[in-house]
Scaffold this motif. Structure first.
Motif, PDB file in Angstrom:
ATOM      1  N   HIS A 175     -20.498  29.795  -8.529  1.00  0.00           N
ATOM      2  CA  HIS A 175     -20.393  30.931  -9.463  1.00  0.00           C
ATOM      3  C   HIS A 175     -21.047  30.546 -10.775  1.00  0.00           C
ATOM      4  O   HIS A 175     -20.826  29.450 -11.293  1.00  0.00           O
ATOM      5  CB  HIS A 175     -18.923  31.299  -9.682  1.00  0.00           C
ATOM      6  CG  HIS A 175     -18.710  32.723 -10.071  1.00  0.00           C
ATOM      7  ND1 HIS A 175     -18.975  33.204 -11.335  1.00  0.00           N
ATOM      8  CD2 HIS A 175     -18.266  33.796  -9.350  1.00  0.00           C
ATOM      9  CE1 HIS A 175     -18.696  34.493 -11.386  1.00  0.00           C
ATOM     10  NE2 HIS A 175     -18.256  34.880 -10.193  1.00  0.00           N
ATOM     11  N   GLU A 214     -19.085  37.580  -3.723  1.00  0.00           N
ATOM     12  CA  GLU A 214     -18.053  37.684  -4.751  1.00  0.00           C
ATOM     13  C   GLU A 214     -16.661  37.708  -4.127  1.00  0.00           C
ATOM     14  O   GLU A 214     -15.724  37.075  -4.637  1.00  0.00           O
ATOM     15  CB  GLU A 214     -18.272  38.946  -5.584  1.00  0.00           C
ATOM     16  CG  GLU A 214     -17.451  39.002  -6.859  1.00  0.00           C
ATOM     17  CD  GLU A 214     -17.855  37.902  -7.842  1.00  0.00           C
ATOM     18  OE1 GLU A 214     -16.945  37.359  -8.508  1.00  0.00           O
ATOM     19  OE2 GLU A 214     -19.047  37.586  -7.947  1.00  0.00           O
ATOM     20  N   THR A 228     -20.957  34.734 -14.044  1.00  0.00           N
ATOM     21  CA  THR A 228     -21.133  36.184 -13.995  1.00  0.00           C
ATOM     22  C   THR A 228     -21.010  36.707 -12.572  1.00  0.00           C
ATOM     23  O   THR A 228     -20.295  37.673 -12.313  1.00  0.00           O
ATOM     24  CB  THR A 228     -22.511  36.589 -14.558  1.00  0.00           C
ATOM     25  OG1 THR A 228     -22.638  36.095 -15.896  1.00  0.00           O
ATOM     26  CG2 THR A 228     -22.670  38.102 -14.568  1.00  0.00           C
TER      27      THR A 228
END
Length: 361
Positions: free
Chosen positions: A46, A154, A49
């Motif tokens: 990650h 994500e 953002t």
């Protein structure tokens, strides 16, 4: 699921199983899993953002083979794709009838990936098993498919940060009743609880009034329990979830069957994923034995009898395997937990590959 989650109906149309159907124009979401779920294709990180998958050399093989597949099969378009560390997704559109079926094309693609991986020294089997296909069958599903694939990194990062929140427990005993559960079990310890149960005939004004009461209680720390079956229940459950308040949802049929392929990789879909990752959700599906639990049966029959008498009807036994009985039973289970408190009788037992683990909270 039979509630406000918006998940795809598991009973997809059978027409795709007819001879030749897989050669005809269609849109299909394909998932291919790495051997033993090894991180063969990349690593997850990650940047502060967004989540990023840094592809390995084999991961780039998957991308290169996609180009080759498109060259060999101009009838196919790739609408979305995502290489993850231990699996990869493609949303494929067959634009016109092909000589080979889309399943044959995908198998050929996987064989090509295996051959290229061997050239790079990877001699094991690249894939764990046959690919999983999900065919687009109804309006709105394509957008959900594409967004799911795009957000996969994500979502994986969120699961990595909160693994316990995404672990399915097959034997969770609450108030003496058995459930399959997933999410934040500490919600059962909450001292303030409320149940949302509304008639299917509730008016817009009644729903609005109940919603205001539920949100006010949630602001003051109450955990909301609901089966999210009727229109009013779904509206209120959605509002509770969207405003970030904790929610316990009782499901009639929400989890994959034990031992199925889907069970291995299951995670809550649609609107429930973010709530789960934040510890604001607990999903609970009763075992079959729970519907015949003496306390559940007694309260369910009494409620069904009361509903019949309110309509000036003679009560007749409702079969346990009907939706009518089960939906009422779900609400009765919720009532038991709200009134007694799940923390008083919570016992969890989950089977894992390395043995059986029991825990209490």
């Amino acid at each position: 699921m039979n509630n406000e989650s918006g998940n795809i109906d598991k009973h997809e149309t059978f027409t795709w199983l007819q001879p030749g159907a897989w050669r005809k124009p269609c849109i299909v979401h394909v998932t291919m899993v790495a051997n033993a779920r090894q991180s063969l294709f990349g690593s997850l990180s990650h940047n502060g953002t967004v989540a990023i998958v840094e592809k390995t050399r084999i991961g780039w093989v998957l991308i290169n083979q996609q180009r080759r597949m498109l060259e060999m099969c101009p009838e196919i378009k790739i609408l979305a794709d995502k290489v993850m560390p231990d699996h990869h997704h493609m949303v494929l559109q067959v634009t016109r009838t092909m000589h080979r079926s889309i399943k044959e094309v995908v198998r050929g693609y996987m064989q090509g990936c295996k051959a290229e991986a061997r050239k790079q020294g990877f001699m094991e089997n690249l894939y764990d098993e046959v690919p999983y296909f999900r065919v687009l069958t109804h309006k709105g599903q394509l957008h959900a498919m594409i967004e799911y694939v795009k957000a996969n990194a994500e979502r994986a990062w969120q699961r990595k940060q909160n693994p316990d929140l995404f672990r399915m427990h097959r034997k969770t005993e609450v108030c003496g009743v058995q459930f399959t559960t997933l999410g934040n079990h500490f919600l059962l310890d909450w001292p303030d609880r409320q149940q949302v149960e509304m008639s299917r005939s509730a008016s817009e004004e009644q729903i609005k009034e109940r919603l205001n009461d539920v949100i006010a209680a949630a602001h003051n720390g109450a955990v909301t329990y609901t089966a999210a079956i009727s229109k009013g229940e779904r509206i209120i459950a959605r509002a509770v979830r969207e405003q970030g308040f904790p929610l316990v949802v009782l499901l009639n049929d929400g989890f994959p069957k034990e031992g199925s392929q889907q069970e291995r990789y299951y995670k809550p879909g649609g609107v429930y994923f973010d709530a789960c990752s934040k510890g604001k959700l607990l999903l609970m599906e009763p075992d079959e034995s729970s519907y015949t639990h003496p306390d559940v049966m007694a309260s369910t029959v009494e409620t069904l009898r009361r509903k019949a008498e309110a309509k000036h009807l003679s009560y007749r036994d409702v079969p346990i395997d009907t939706q009518r009985y089960r939906f009422v039973a779900l609400n009765e289970m919720g009532r038991m937990m709200v009134s007694k408190g799940g923390h008083e009788m919570l016992r969890m037992k989950s089977s894992e590959k390395d043995g059986t683990r029991e825990s209490r909270s």
